[in-house]
Scaffold this motif. Structure first.
Motif, PDB file in Angstrom:
ATOM      1  N   ILE A 541      20.182  26.592  62.509  1.00  0.00           N
ATOM      2  CA  ILE A 541      19.978  25.376  61.724  1.00  0.00           C
ATOM      3  C   ILE A 541      21.105  25.209  60.702  1.00  0.00           C
ATOM      4  O   ILE A 541      21.646  24.110  60.530  1.00  0.00           O
ATOM      5  N   GLY A 542      21.474  26.303  60.017  1.00  0.00           N
ATOM      6  CA  GLY A 542      22.573  26.233  59.059  1.00  0.00           C
ATOM      7  C   GLY A 542      23.867  25.809  59.723  1.00  0.00           C
ATOM      8  O   GLY A 542      24.620  24.975  59.191  1.00  0.00           O
ATOM      9  N   GLU A 543      24.127  26.360  60.906  1.00  0.00           N
ATOM     10  CA  GLU A 543      25.337  26.010  61.654  1.00  0.00           C
ATOM     11  C   GLU A 543      25.278  24.551  62.116  1.00  0.00           C
ATOM     12  O   GLU A 543      26.295  23.839  62.094  1.00  0.00           O
ATOM     13  N   ARG A 544      24.091  24.105  62.508  1.00  0.00           N
ATOM     14  CA  ARG A 544      23.926  22.707  62.941  1.00  0.00           C
ATOM     15  C   ARG A 544      24.244  21.754  61.780  1.00  0.00           C
ATOM     16  O   ARG A 544      24.948  20.751  61.955  1.00  0.00           O
ATOM     17  N   ILE A 545      23.738  22.072  60.598  1.00  0.00           N
ATOM     18  CA  ILE A 545      23.973  21.221  59.425  1.00  0.00           C
ATOM     19  C   ILE A 545      25.465  21.174  59.099  1.00  0.00           C
ATOM     20  O   ILE A 545      26.027  20.100  58.835  1.00  0.00           O
ATOM     21  N   ALA A 608      30.904  22.239  74.007  1.00  0.00           N
ATOM     22  CA  ALA A 608      29.969  23.359  74.159  1.00  0.00           C
ATOM     23  C   ALA A 608      29.246  23.670  72.847  1.00  0.00           C
ATOM     24  O   ALA A 608      28.046  23.952  72.842  1.00  0.00           O
ATOM     25  N   THR A 609      29.979  23.603  71.745  1.00  0.00           N
ATOM     26  CA  THR A 609      29.373  23.841  70.430  1.00  0.00           C
ATOM     27  C   THR A 609      28.357  22.756  70.105  1.00  0.00           C
ATOM     28  O   THR A 609      27.242  23.036  69.640  1.00  0.00           O
ATOM     29  N   ARG A 610      28.706  21.513  70.383  1.00  0.00           N
ATOM     30  CA  ARG A 610      27.812  20.394  70.112  1.00  0.00           C
ATOM     31  C   ARG A 610      26.528  20.518  70.948  1.00  0.00           C
ATOM     32  O   ARG A 610      25.428  20.287  70.453  1.00  0.00           O
ATOM     33  N   GLU A 611      26.694  20.924  72.187  1.00  0.00           N
ATOM     34  CA  GLU A 611      25.530  21.066  73.066  1.00  0.00           C
ATOM     35  C   GLU A 611      24.645  22.220  72.607  1.00  0.00           C
ATOM     36  O   GLU A 611      23.412  22.100  72.568  1.00  0.00           O
ATOM     37  N   LEU A 613      24.221  23.360  69.673  1.00  0.00           N
ATOM     38  CA  LEU A 613      23.545  23.051  68.407  1.00  0.00           C
ATOM     39  C   LEU A 613      22.671  21.805  68.488  1.00  0.00           C
ATOM     40  O   LEU A 613      21.991  21.457  67.518  1.00  0.00           O
ATOM     41  N   GLY A 614      22.706  21.130  69.630  1.00  0.00           N
ATOM     42  CA  GLY A 614      21.880  19.942  69.780  1.00  0.00           C
ATOM     43  C   GLY A 614      22.343  18.774  68.946  1.00  0.00           C
ATOM     44  O   GLY A 614      21.530  17.994  68.440  1.00  0.00           O
TER      45      GLY A 614
END
Length: 615
Positions: A541-545, A608-611, A613-614
Motif C-alpha cells: 500500500i505504501g509503495e502504491r501511494i 509491470a510495476t503499475r500492474e 500495484l494495481g
C-alpha cells in the motif's frame, strides 16, 4: 471498520454542500488521509491545472485510526496541487482538529471551485453549511479562531484556518489548526486563500464507535503504547526536549546546514538548542520553555509551550506576544536560526510566533531568508531593497523580514514567493537550497547521504518527512547505517518512503515510527478496520501511494531532471566535521533508486510495476 464511510463535497462556486459515500474500494487500497485523499485528487484534478485557479481542488482528510484511542491518532492531511512546486502537495498536521472531524462523522472534505466572497465552513456532526467570513478576512489565525468560537457560542469547536499570508498568496502559506499546529508545507494555505475559504470550524460529538473489534483494539493499542513509552526516543527524548533534542546532535555529526548551506556546523547551535530553551535567562531568571504539550491521543507529547522575555527588542512594545505560545521545534529553530547564522533564541521564538499567527511555513521562510542574506552579502541585494541591513547573523533582519513576509509588505512580498523564484529573479538560481522548488529542512545531504537522495526524489519537493533516513543514519533506528556511505541508501530511502506513506495514511504521527514498524501498525488496523492488513500488504500500500503521487507529478510535467539537488551539495565539499571533503553522491544513487522502485531509466514506473500495484 473505523472509516466514517462518508465525505463532504463543497462546491464553493455554487455555494453547495453535499454528503456522499466514501469509495470503500479506494479506502481498502489507500487506507485514508494522505493515500486516500491523494487518490481522490489525482482522480479528479488535471495534473497541469494552475494551482491557484478554481479548477484546483483542496481536500482535508483523516485516516482510519484518526479519532481512535491509537496513540497519536489525531492526524489529518491537506491535499492539493502545490503553488510553490507545481507538484502534488500533502501536508500533515496534529492537534485536535482531525479527530474532531472524524468524530463529527466525516472521513474527508473536498472543496471545489472558488467562492465569490470570503466564506467558512461550519460542520456540526451531520449538519454542514457555508457561512459568511467577510468579518474574518484580513484577520490573523489568532484572531480568527476565537471569533468563530465566540460567534457560534461554542468554546469546544475546533478550527482549521489561514491567516493573512494565505489570503495574500504567500506561496508557502500554511493551514493552522488549534492556534499553533500546522499543515505547514507546500503552500496549502495559499490554495485555501485563492478559493476565498477562510476556515473550517468543526464540532463532533459522535465519537468513532464503529471499530471492528473494540476489545481487540483496546488490547493492541495498549500494548503498542507501552512500546512507545519504553523507547528512548518516544518515551524520553521527545517528551523531555521535543524535536529540539536534535539541534546539538545534528551539529555534532556535521550535518547542520548553516548560512544557506555554506557550512555544515553552526557555532551558535548550543545557544538555540533544547537545552538553551530550558535554561533560565540572565535577563529575568526564567526559561523560555514552560512545558510540553500533546496532540489528541498522543502519548509522546513532543510539543513545546514557550514564553518570551518581554524585554527583548522584538516584543518590548508588543504585549500581545508576552503570553505563552507554541514554542520552537527543531526545523523552525534551524530554519530561523542556523540557516541564517542567527543565534538569538528570543528572536527565533518571535519569528516562529509570527509564522503561527499569520500562517506560513517557517522552513521555507527561513531557508529563503538564508538565500536573501547570502545575496545581500554578495552585494546583489541592498539595504534600500530590503529595508534593513541583512548580513548573516542579524537577529534584527530576521525579525523585520519575518514581519514583512507574513504581512506581504515591501521585500517580504518577494520572500513570500520562495527561494527558487527569488534567486532566479536576481540571477543566482544555484543559491536556492531546494528540490522541485521546496526548500530543504535541517539536515545536510553531504553529511547524511540518504537524506540527500530522499530530498531529490521526494514527491512534494525537499522534505525530511517523506523518508526520514536520519533515523537510521544518525540515530540507528531501526538499524544503524553510515551517514557518509552512499551504497545501500537507495534501498533504505525506498523502504522509509513507503513505510512513511502508511503511517501518514493510517492517521497516526510519523514520530511513532521511531519505536514502531509496520508490524506494529498492522494489528491496530486489523482490529479497527476488519481488513487483513499484513505487514506485506501495508508495504505494498505504501509503495502504491508513492507511485500514484509520482505518476501525478510526471503527468504535471516533472522529469528525471527534477530529481536533483542544488549544485552546492553536489560540487562544494563540506568544510568541517565528519563529512569534511564530502559531496552528495546523487549521480551514483539515483539509477539504483529507480531500479529498486521498478521504474525505467527516466524515472517512470514500468508497466509491470503499475500492474503489480494495481495502478
Amino acid at each position: 471498520m473505523s472509516w466514517a464511510g462518508k465525505i463532504l463535497r463543497v462546491n464553493l462556486s455554487a455555494g453547495t454542500v453535499a454528503a456522499e459515500p466514501l469509495n470503500m474500494d479506494w479506502a481498502h487500497s489507500y487506507l485514508g488521509s494522505r493515500g486516500l485523499g491523494s487518490k481522490y485528487l489525482v482522480s479528479e484534478v488535471d495534473p497541469k491545472v494552475d494551482p491557484l485557479s478554481p479548477e484546483n481542488k483542496i481536500i482535508w482528510a483523516t485516516g482510519p485510526l484518526t479519532g481512535t484511542m491509537a496513540s497519536t491518532g489525531g492526524r489529518y492531511t491537506v491535499i492539493t496541487k502545490s503553488p510553490l512546486t507545481g507538484a502534488i502537495a500533502c501536508s500533515n498536521s496534529g492537534g485536535y482538529w482531525g479527530a474532531e472531524l472524524k468524530m463529527a462523522g466525516w472521513d474527508m472534505v473536498i472543496f471545489e471551485g472558488k467562492s465569490p466572497t470570503p466564506v467558512y465552513l461550519y460542520i456540526n456532526d451531520d449538519t454542514a453549511e457555508l457561512r459568511d467570513a467577510a468579518h474574518l478576512w484580513g484577520k490573523s489565525v489568532w484572531e480568527t479562531e476565537p471569533l468563530i468560537k465566540q460567534s457560534l457560542q461554542d468554546p469546544l469547536i475546533r478550527v482549521s484556518c489561514i491567516g493573512k499570508a494565505g489570503e495574500n498568496g504567500v506561496l508557502y502559506a500554511a493551514v493552522i489548526n488549534d492556534l499553533h499546529r500546522a499543515a505547514g508545507r507546500s503552500g496549502v494555505g495559499a490554495v485555501m486563500g485563492s478559493k476565498n475559504l477562510k476556515a473550517i470550524a468543526v464540532r463532533g460529538t459522535k465519537g468513532v464507535g464503529n471499530l471492528r473489534d473494540p476489545k481487540a483494539f483496546m488490547k493492541v493499542t495498549y500494548e503498542k503504547k507501552k512500546i512507545l513509552r519504553d523507547n528512548a526516543v518516544t518515551g524520553q527524548g521527545l517528551p523531555t526536549f521535543g524535536t529540539q533534542v536534535l539541534m546539538n546532535v545534528i551539529n555534532e555529526v556535521g550535518a547542520l546546514p548553516t548560512r544557506n548551506h555554506q557550512d555544515v556546523q553552526f557555532e551558535g547551535a548550543k545557544d538555540i538548542s533544547a537545552e538553551a530553551m530550558a535554561t533560565p535567562r540572565a535577563t529575568d531568571g526564567k526559561a523560555q520553555l514552560i512545558t510540553n504539550q500533546a496532540c489528541f491521543g498522543c502519548t509522546i507529547a513532543c510539543g513545546r509551550i514557550s514564553k518570551m522575555d518581554a524585554g527583548h527588542f522584538t516584543v518590548s512594545n508588543k504585549p500581545q506576544y508576552w503570553g505563552a505560545s507554541g514554542g520552537l521545534e527543531y526545523e523552525a529553530a534551524w530554519a530561523l536560526g542556523a540557516a541564517n547564522g542567527v543565534k538569538d533564541l528570543e528572536a527565533l521564538q518571535y519569528a516562529t510566533m509570527l509564522c503561527n499567527e499569520e500562517g506560513i511555513d517557517p522552513i521555507s521562510f527561513g531557508a529563503t531568508l538564508g538565500a536573501v542574506m547570502e545575496l545581500y552579502e554578495m552585494g546583489v541585494l541592498s539595504k534600500e531593497q530590503l529595508g534593513i541591513e541583512a548580513p548573516f547573523g542579524s537577529a534584527a533582519a530576521l525579525a523585520f523580514l519575518a514581519e514583512e513576509t507574513v504581512h506581504s509588505r515591501g521585500f517580504g512580498k518577494e520572500i513570500g514567493q520562495g527561494s527558487k523564484r527569488l534567486t532566479a529573479k536576481y540571477g543566482h538560481p544555484d543559491l536556492s537550497m531546494s528540490s522541485k522548488g521546496q526548500e530543504f529542512p535541517a539536515y545536510d545531504g553531504r553529511a547524511i547521504q540518504g537524506i540527500g537522495l530522499a530530498y531529490a526524489t521526494s514527491n512534494r519537493g525537499g522534505c525530511h518527512l517523506r523518508g526520514y533516513t536520519v533515523a537510521s543514519e544518525v540515530l540507528g533506528i531501526p538499524v544503524k547505517t553510515d551517514p557518509l556511505e552512499h551504497e545501500g541508501k537507495p534501498e533504505l530511502v525506498k523502504a522509509f518512503q513507503d513505510a512513511t506513506a502508511v503511517f501518514d495514511s493510517a492517521g497516526i504521527c510519523v514520530f511513532t515510527s521511531f519505536a514502531w514498524g509496520l508490524a506494529d501498525v498492522a494489528p491496530q488496523l486489523q482490529a479497527a478496520c476488519g481488513e487483513q492488513y499484513t505487514t506485506e500488504e501495508l508495504e505494498k500500500i505504501g509503495e502504491r501511494i508513492w507511485n500514484m503521487e509520482r505518476e501525478f507529478n510526471n503527468a504535471a510535467g516533472f522529469t528525471k531532471a527534477d530529481d536533483s539537488l542544488p549544485k552546492r551539495l553536489l560540487t562544494e565539499a563540506a568544510k568541517t566535521g565528519p563529512a569534511k571533503g564530502k559531496v552528495n553522491m546523487l549521480a551514483e544513487m539515483l539509477p539504483k533508486y529507480y531500479a529498486a522502485r521498478g521504474w525505467d531509466s527516466e524515472g517512470v514506473p514500468t508497466a509491470a510495476t503499475r500492474e503489480r500495484l494495481g495502478l
